[in-house]
Design an enzyme around this catalytic site. Sequence first.
Site, PDB file in Angstrom:
ATOM      1  N   LYS A   1       0.847  -1.203   0.000  1.00 38.19           N
ATOM      2  CA  LYS A   1       0.000   0.000   0.000  1.00 38.19           C
ATOM      3  C   LYS A   1       0.879   1.249   0.000  1.00 38.19           C
ATOM      4  CE  LYS A   1      -3.788  -2.467   2.105  1.00 38.19           C
ATOM      5  NZ  LYS A   1      -4.472  -2.940   3.305  1.00 38.19           N
TER       6      LYS A   1
ATOM      7  N   GLN B   1      -4.809  -1.677   9.455  1.00 38.51           N
ATOM      8  CA  GLN B   1      -4.614  -2.996   8.839  1.00 38.51           C
ATOM      9  C   GLN B   1      -5.199  -4.089   9.740  1.00 38.51           C
ATOM     10  OE1 GLN B   1      -3.240  -3.609   5.689  1.00 38.51           O
ATOM     11  NE2 GLN B   1      -3.991  -5.663   6.080  1.00 38.51           N
TER      12      GLN B   1
ATOM     13  N   ASP C   1     -11.626   2.470   3.830  1.00 43.84           N
ATOM     14  CA  ASP C   1     -11.984   1.054   3.679  1.00 43.84           C
ATOM     15  C   ASP C   1     -13.500   0.855   3.652  1.00 43.84           C
ATOM     16  OD1 ASP C   1      -9.826  -0.643   3.289  1.00 43.84           O
ATOM     17  OD2 ASP C   1      -9.264  -0.650   5.417  1.00 43.84           O
TER      18      ASP C   1
END
Length: 303
Positions: free
Chosen positions: A54, A98, A121
């Site tokens: 990422k 994460q 997200d």
Amino acid sequence: MSAQILDGKGTAEQIRYEIKDEVARFIEETGVQPTLAVVLVGDDPASQVYVRNKENACAKVGVRSLMYRLPKETTSDELCELIEKLDGDESVHGILVQLPLPKGIDEKRILDLIDPRKDVDAFHPENVGLLSQGRPRFLPCTPYGIQRLLARYNIETKGKRVVVIGRSDIVGKPMGLLFLQKGLGGDATVTICHSQTENLPEIVREADIVVAAIGKAEFVTADMIKPGAVVVDVGMNRVQREIVDENGEKKTISKLVGDVDFDAVKEVASWITPVPGGVGPLTVTMLLLNTLNGARRQVAATR
Ligand code: NAP
């Protein structure tokens, strides 16, 4: 006839190229660099790889990434403190924690604390609610990537029977919601299956489009697929395989495979995603797009 390949890697590269241009234009117009804060707690090796990917992807398109690597002993309160700081930081447009978090950390509490305007997200209940009402703010990265992939190949979803296998909050459920939306990439008739579904193969065989998000290596076999169906494989499973090398010796290798028995299913389907090189690269790409869009909205709201 063998299915044609839905090239996720190539599609992701094209979209990233477009995002890079858009980021440069945004910076020129506003003087603001889209910024993603990435929080990694603990030392899970897979998570470390994902986070590094990422970080690299951000750098390539001109998005600034701020890395927060915290020890596995971090408490929920300490993590909440960091999230609150990032929520209040105007220069941060996206926050990504994460997953999975180490045992002992209250995952729901952490994710609910992320400012929904920075929730790239799309896990926050407010963003899930907006999506289910058909007025999304952020689209969840993996389903969004799949929708964009199908659009790039002009695969019609309107009026089609779609079967999604898997009902996770990250993939299965939002995927079903995206196919249900009115308009482009939506308007499908959707069935979501899971581990308690009865007669699963029969249901999957009715589908024009199948999305497999189960986490079980090569679960979807050729006899479950209607001839000519489109098959999207989200699964990423590491398996051990015995092969015979060029010297005729047997050896065991570790291989990444999807939830679909690719070699057999490709002989029945019309289009299919490979693993690797299918859905995976698109997920990170949509994260970049969400960060840029988050920055656009936040800057527009302050000017
Ligand atoms: P998950 O949270 O474990 O959910 C798996 C789903 O599959 C559950 O809904 C489960 O049903 C269902 N399932 C399990 N066994 C089944 C069976 N025998 N028959 C029917 N349904 C069954 O997994 P996830 O996070 O959605 O991820 C799924 C896969 O996609 C994993 O391999 C993951 O690594 C991969 N993934 C890839 C990407 C990418 O970017 N390529 C992104 C995310 C995930 P129940 O709800 O009844 O338990």
